[in-house]
Design an enzyme around this catalytic site. Structure first.
Site, mmCIF file in Angstrom:
data_model
loop_
_atom_site.group_PDB
_atom_site.id
_atom_site.type_symbol
_atom_site.label_atom_id
_atom_site.label_comp_id
_atom_site.label_asym_id
_atom_site.label_seq_id
_atom_site.Cartn_x
_atom_site.Cartn_y
_atom_site.Cartn_z
ATOM 1 N N GLY A 28 0.829 -1.213 0.000
ATOM 2 C CA GLY A 28 0.000 0.000 0.000
ATOM 3 C C GLY A 28 0.858 1.255 0.000
ATOM 4 O O GLY A 28 0.613 2.209 -0.752
ATOM 5 N N HIS A 29 1.897 1.263 0.858
ATOM 6 C CA HIS A 29 2.804 2.415 0.877
ATOM 7 C C HIS A 29 3.553 2.547 -0.454
ATOM 8 O O HIS A 29 3.756 3.648 -0.961
ATOM 9 C CB HIS A 29 3.860 2.257 1.972
ATOM 10 C CG HIS A 29 3.317 2.264 3.370
ATOM 11 N ND1 HIS A 29 3.240 1.128 4.133
ATOM 12 C CD2 HIS A 29 2.835 3.276 4.126
ATOM 13 C CE1 HIS A 29 2.742 1.437 5.323
ATOM 14 N NE2 HIS A 29 2.474 2.722 5.352
#
Ligand code: PAF
Length: 281
Positions: free
Chosen positions: A32-33
């Site tokens: 996600g990051h």
């Protein structure tokens, strides 16, 4: 990738950079990051990430001490994603004296997540303003998984006339729908198998609202009951307006979002689904 832990070194390294896209994080990075880093790349010539576990945004009963810290693995991921500079200050560097000036977000900071994490959004807004002043980016990217955080930071940036575009990055999910989060690491194997229920319920609410259902209270209560029957302890399930996260007053309201926070074992999971109205409803 350059790594700087001092404000002075970072500022001097950034002096020759024109357009900066910034992704603040607390580390323990996952896909996600990394998706936010790629999003940043599409907005800026120079991509700067930060890793700092910000004590100010954790309450006394929150997980500051056990928040996973995986600095070397994070650096490897950021370098592989083509991040140009990483700012990783110590607490003494970012808070050399007790922080007495704070950003005080308005009433929304006491609702939804703010009701259950008093002071959280004040701590987030304060550190992000400080990081913005240090990095001075033109664009900053925040994940939509923290939907309320994104709204608070967007409003802060607009109201304080910061010359920064705030971009929301889409939530990245595991194949079974669970939103990726550093806090998923707290789930046991059986809790991990149960965890996707949260997203399934939000999707179910979204489908019902898109089909014309307007009894939001009933939808919220049914979802809370199902979670609680399956071992969760739910803080909230709430259908709100996307624009300001307030309760929709007008049945014809088109842009809604359903948000939830619930505890499974020792993990507090949050998630949300934007509800895009189907034409005709
Ligand atoms: O979303 C996070 O990881 C944090 O709240 C942030 C924005 C990095 C501020 O500490």
């Amino acid at each position: 990738m350059q790594i700087h832990s001092s404000i002075r070194d970072l500022r001097s390294a950034l002096r020759q950079h024109q357009r900066i896209a910034f992704v603040p994080t607390m580390g323990n990075l996952h896909a996600g990051h990394i998706a936010l880093m790629y999003e940043a790349r599409s907005h800026g010539a120079t991509v700067v990430a930060s890793i700092f576990v910000n004590r100010l945004q954790f309450g006394p009963n929150d997980d500051f001490d056990r928040y996973p810290r995986t600095f070397q693995a994070d650096c490897d991921l950021l370098a592989a994603a083509g991040v140009d500079l990483l700012f990783a200050p110590t607490e003494a560097e970012l808070y050399p004296e007790p922080q007495q000036y704070h950003v005080e977000p308005p009433g929304i900071q006491h609702q939804l997540d703010g009701e259950f994490r008093p002071g959280h959004f004040r701590g987030v807004a304060t550190v992000v303003l400080k990081l913005f002043n240090i990095v001075q980016p033109q664009v900053a990217i925040f994940g939509k998984k923290d939907y309320q955080q994104l709204m608070v930071l967007r409003n802060m940036t607009r109201q304080l006339a910061l010359p920064i575009d705030i971009v929301g990055g889409e939530t990245i999910r595991a194949d079974d729908g669970l939103a990726l989060s550093s806090r998923n690491a707290y789930l046991s194997a059986s809790e991990r198998a149960e965890a996707p229920r949260l997203h399934r319920l939000l999707q179910r609410i979204s489908t019902a609202v898109r089909a014309g259902e307007r009894d939001f209270t009933r939808l919220e209560r049914e979802a809370t009951d199902e979670l609680d029957r399956n071992g969760w302890k739910t803080d909230y399930v709430a259908v709100r307006r996307q624009s300001d996260l307030q309760v929709p007053l007008d049945a014809a309201e088109q842009s809604l979002v359903v948000l939830a926070a619930s505890r499974l074992g020792t993990a507090r999971l949050i998630d949300n689904v934007e509800i895009v109205a189907v034409k005709g409803h």
